[in-house]
Scaffold this active site. Sequence first.
Site, PDB file in Angstrom:
ATOM      1  N   ALA A  43       0.849  -1.203   0.000  1.00  7.20           N
ATOM      2  CA  ALA A  43       0.000   0.000   0.000  1.00  7.20           C
ATOM      3  C   ALA A  43       0.882   1.250   0.000  1.00  7.20           C
ATOM      4  CB  ALA A  43      -0.902   0.004   1.231  1.00  7.20           C
ATOM      5  N   GLU A 129      11.406  -4.435  16.362  1.00  6.76           N
ATOM      6  CA  GLU A 129      12.855  -4.255  16.518  1.00  6.76           C
ATOM      7  C   GLU A 129      13.339  -2.954  15.881  1.00  6.76           C
ATOM      8  OE1 GLU A 129      15.282  -6.670  18.134  1.00  6.76           O
ATOM      9  OE2 GLU A 129      15.865  -4.570  18.153  1.00  6.76           O
ATOM     10  N   VAL A 132      13.507   0.969  17.629  1.00  6.03           N
ATOM     11  CA  VAL A 132      14.555   1.546  18.490  1.00  6.03           C
ATOM     12  C   VAL A 132      15.926   1.128  17.978  1.00  6.03           C
ATOM     13  CG1 VAL A 132      15.478   1.745  20.833  1.00  6.03           C
ATOM     14  CG2 VAL A 132      13.037   1.296  20.503  1.00  6.03           C
ATOM     15  N   GLY A 134      17.465   1.517  15.077  1.00  7.50           N
ATOM     16  CA  GLY A 134      17.659   1.122  13.673  1.00  7.50           C
ATOM     17  C   GLY A 134      18.018  -0.349  13.552  1.00  7.50           C
ATOM     18  N   GLY A 187      18.432  10.597   4.607  1.00  8.40           N
ATOM     19  CA  GLY A 187      17.278   9.764   4.973  1.00  8.40           C
ATOM     20  C   GLY A 187      17.249   9.376   6.441  1.00  8.40           C
ATOM     21  N   ASP A 201      11.630  12.023  19.333  1.00  7.10           N
ATOM     22  CA  ASP A 201      11.872  10.686  18.772  1.00  7.10           C
ATOM     23  C   ASP A 201      12.624   9.812  19.791  1.00  7.10           C
ATOM     24  OD1 ASP A 201      12.123   8.889  16.251  1.00  7.10           O
ATOM     25  OD2 ASP A 201      14.181   9.080  16.958  1.00  7.10           O
ATOM     26  N   LYS A 205      11.421   6.406  21.828  1.00  2.00           N
ATOM     27  CA  LYS A 205      12.210   5.165  21.846  1.00  2.00           C
ATOM     28  C   LYS A 205      12.551   4.743  23.276  1.00  2.00           C
ATOM     29  CE  LYS A 205      14.215   6.036  17.282  1.00  2.00           C
ATOM     30  NZ  LYS A 205      15.280   6.785  16.599  1.00  2.00           N
ATOM     31  N   GLY A 302      18.395   5.159   8.728  1.00  2.00           N
ATOM     32  CA  GLY A 302      18.723   4.903   7.327  1.00  2.00           C
ATOM     33  C   GLY A 302      17.995   3.667   6.828  1.00  2.00           C
TER      34      GLY A 302
END
Length: 433
Positions: A43, A129, A132, A134, A187, A201, A205, A302
Site C-alpha cells: 500500500a 525491533e 529503536v 535502527g 534519509g 523521537d 524510543k 537509514g
Amino acid sequence: MQTVRVGLLGLGQIGSGVYSILTRKVRELEAQCGVRFEIKKVAVKNPGKKRSVKLPRKLLTANAFAVVRDPEVDVVVELIGGVREARLYVKEALRRGKHVVTANKALLAEYGDEIFELACQRKCWVQFEASVGGGIPVIKALREGLVANRIDSIHSIINGTSNYILTRMSENQMDFKEALAQAQAKGYAEADPRLDIEGIDAQHKLAILLRFAFGGRVKFDQIDCEGISRIRSEDIAFAEEFGYRIKLLAIAKRSDDGIEARVQPTLLPKEHILASVNGSFNAVLLRGDEVGDVLLYGRGAGSRPTASAVVSDLVDIAKRGSGRFADAALMMRAVRSSLKIKSTSSILSRYYLRFHVTDRPGVLSQISKILGDHAISISDCVQKIRSEGSVVPLIVLTHAAHESDVRDAIRLIDRLKSIRGKSQVIRIESGAA
Ligand code: HSE
C-alpha cells in the site's frame, strides 16, 4: 518450505529497503531460515509515483485496508509512520488475527498499551525491533539474550539525526542548519525533523525500551525531554576544552523510589564509551544485575539498517508460528503493571552553565552569589576575554547540585542586567563506563 505472505504498508526509506532485501535475498533467507517470503500487496499513497525500487505495478494499491484485510496476507508490515492512520491499520490487522511488524516508535510510545493488549488477546505477534536503534537488535537482546537479568540502567544514543548533527558540528565545524539538511538528505530524519531535534523521537524510543527493560507501562510524556536545538557551536567547543563531548542521551536508572528517565543533551567525558559514538550511529549501554555492562552499537537510522531489523522480525514470526505464543508473559507484564517515573527535580548532577555577560566589574560575583545561595558549588569557571564592556561568554562547571536548585538559580541569573539572552544549562554525566 514454509511460505509467509507479507502485506507491506509504505514504500518510503524503510519500505523500499525491506522490499529490496526480501527480493534480493530470497535464496539466502530460504537457506538460513527455511522460509520463503512472498510479498502479496504493497500500500502506497500514490501508486503512479516513480520509485527507487522496481516492482510489479499490480502489487501496488492506494488502499491500505485492502492489504490488512486481505485473507492471503499473514503478516502486515507497517512502515507508513505517523500515528493516526498507522494505529487504525495495525489494530485492524490484529483484530483479523494477523501478525504485525512495525518500525513506528511514535505509535508504540503513544498507543503501545492498547496495541500490545490487543495482540495478547488475539494471540498475535507485534514485532518492533526497527522502532529503536535502527539495525541494532536491542529489543531481541532484552527479550532473549539478557532475560536472566534485572536491567538497572540504560544509557543510550538513540536518535541518529541528532547524533549526526552534533558530530558534524563538532568535527567539521558545520552549522546546525547545514548538518540537519545533510541528515535529511541521507534519509535519517523524520518527516517532521522537529521530532528529532527536540528529542521527541528519542523520548518515544526510551519509552519502548523502558517498557521491555523494566517491565511495565509508561506514559512517554512523563519522560523529561529536551532536544539539541539550543546547542550552539560554542558550547561544543567549550565542552571540548574541558574534556567533554556533547551527546543527546536517553537515560533510565532504577532506584528504590522509582525510575529516573530523561532525554537531554549531556556532557560526557571524552573517555566515556558513548562519547565516541559518532554520525548516524546509535549505541545502547545496558547494565544488568548478572551480566554487568553490555554495549550494543550500530547504525541507528537509514533505509538498509532499519530494513535489516524489519526482516529479522519477519523471520522471528515465521519461526515462532502462530501456535507458540511463548512471549505472552513478557508482553502481559509490559502492559499490565505500571512503572513509577521519578520527578527529575530531585536528581543530583553536575552542570555546565554558559552565560553571555557584559564584561564589567562585579558580574561574576553576582552570578556566584546566586549560585551559592542555591547551594550550587562551582568547580571550574572560565571567561573568554574580548574587550572590556563587550559581551563575553562565561562558562561555569558545577559540583553535584539538585536540578530544581539549578533551574531556580538560572531563572534569577537570567534576570540580571548584565546577562544577555537565555543561559545554557547542560547536565554532565560522569557515571557508567
Ligand atoms: N529519525 C530517526 C533517527 C530515524 O534519526 O534516529 C530512526 O528511528
